[in-house]
Design a protein around this motif. Structure first.
Motif, PDB file in Angstrom:
ATOM      1  N   UNK A 184       0.829  -1.207   0.000  1.00  0.00           N
ATOM      2  CA  UNK A 184       0.000   0.000   0.000  1.00  0.00           C
ATOM      3  C   UNK A 184       0.863   1.256   0.000  1.00  0.00           C
ATOM      4  N   UNK A 185       1.932   1.248   0.770  1.00  0.00           N
ATOM      5  CA  UNK A 185       2.828   2.411   0.818  1.00  0.00           C
ATOM      6  C   UNK A 185       3.508   2.634  -0.531  1.00  0.00           C
ATOM      7  N   UNK A 186       3.934   1.556  -1.180  1.00  0.00           N
ATOM      8  CA  UNK A 186       4.550   1.686  -2.504  1.00  0.00           C
ATOM      9  C   UNK A 186       3.542   2.183  -3.529  1.00  0.00           C
ATOM     10  N   UNK A 187       2.295   1.766  -3.414  1.00  0.00           N
ATOM     11  CA  UNK A 187       1.258   2.227  -4.339  1.00  0.00           C
ATOM     12  C   UNK A 187       1.005   3.718  -4.186  1.00  0.00           C
ATOM     13  N   UNK A 188       0.927   4.190  -2.959  1.00  0.00           N
ATOM     14  CA  UNK A 188       0.710   5.613  -2.734  1.00  0.00           C
ATOM     15  C   UNK A 188       1.918   6.415  -3.223  1.00  0.00           C
ATOM     16  N   UNK A 189       3.112   5.904  -3.004  1.00  0.00           N
ATOM     17  CA  UNK A 189       4.310   6.576  -3.509  1.00  0.00           C
ATOM     18  C   UNK A 189       4.287   6.644  -5.037  1.00  0.00           C
ATOM     19  N   UNK A 190       3.822   5.582  -5.686  1.00  0.00           N
ATOM     20  CA  UNK A 190       3.716   5.583  -7.152  1.00  0.00           C
ATOM     21  C   UNK A 190       2.696   6.612  -7.615  1.00  0.00           C
ATOM     22  N   UNK A 191       1.587   6.730  -6.914  1.00  0.00           N
ATOM     23  CA  UNK A 191       0.562   7.700  -7.307  1.00  0.00           C
ATOM     24  C   UNK A 191       1.050   9.138  -7.130  1.00  0.00           C
TER      25      UNK A 191
ATOM     26  N   UNK B  92       9.207   2.112 -11.911  1.00  0.00           N
ATOM     27  CA  UNK B  92       9.051   2.492 -13.315  1.00  0.00           C
ATOM     28  C   UNK B  92       8.782   3.989 -13.449  1.00  0.00           C
ATOM     29  N   UNK B  93       7.945   4.525 -12.590  1.00  0.00           N
ATOM     30  CA  UNK B  93       7.684   5.965 -12.629  1.00  0.00           C
ATOM     31  C   UNK B  93       8.920   6.771 -12.244  1.00  0.00           C
ATOM     32  N   UNK B  94       9.725   6.266 -11.323  1.00  0.00           N
ATOM     33  CA  UNK B  94      10.976   6.954 -10.979  1.00  0.00           C
ATOM     34  C   UNK B  94      11.936   6.978 -12.165  1.00  0.00           C
ATOM     35  N   UNK B  95      11.940   5.921 -12.967  1.00  0.00           N
ATOM     36  CA  UNK B  95      12.765   5.910 -14.180  1.00  0.00           C
ATOM     37  C   UNK B  95      12.284   7.001 -15.134  1.00  0.00           C
ATOM     38  N   UNK B  96      10.978   7.146 -15.281  1.00  0.00           N
ATOM     39  CA  UNK B  96      10.444   8.205 -16.135  1.00  0.00           C
ATOM     40  C   UNK B  96      10.824   9.582 -15.609  1.00  0.00           C
TER      41      UNK B  96
END
Length: 146
Positions: free
Chosen positions: A64-71, A118-122
């Protein structure tokens, strides 16, 4: 608020399939099935050390924490690309409440951490500044590291 919703609907104990494997690997700092996913194990371990709930629930909290960080990363990336705040907010919210993303956010799985990476790579590869300069070797190496 979204993190709270994820926690409220997350698995309260062990979940069948890979969730059991990832929960045990996190608890004992072991390696799950052949591809190992060591980043997920290291990501979830600090939450596993908390004296709250059981190991299955704590592993779900890491997802859940990783999902919120991705969002949050998606929102910041979209606003950086010039998309308005309202459009970026509703795009992130649409992803947050989609069935696939939600099910990965509330289960002890590696996919939410992979979305964030993946978003951090972007973020690393998107040009910063007013001019569109070619990618430097430093940025390419940073993206490869992620």
């Amino acid at each position: 608020m979204l993190f709270r919703s994820y926690l409220h609907t997350s698995a309260a104990t062990l979940v069948l399939m890979d969730g059991v494997e990832f929960t045990l690997a996190t608890h004992y700092l072991g390696l799950p099935h052949p591809s190992c996913y060591p980043l997920y194990v290291l990501w979830a371990k600090p939450l596993d050390l908390l004296p709250l709930a059981n190991p299955g629930a704590r592993a779900s909290w890491a997802s859940a924490a990783a999902s919120v960080a991705a969002l949050v990363t998606l929102f910041l990336l979209l606003t950086h690309l010039g998309i308005g705040c309202i459009a970026a907010f509703f795009t992130s919210l649409g992803l947050a409440v989609s069935q696939l993303f939600w099910t990965q956010a509330v289960d002890a799985e590696v996919y939410s951490l992979h979305y964030w990476l993946l978003l951090l790579i972007f973020v690393v590869l998107v040009p910063h500044g007013p001019e569109n300069r070619p990618l430097s070797q430093r940025k390419i190496l940073a993206a490869a590291f992620l």
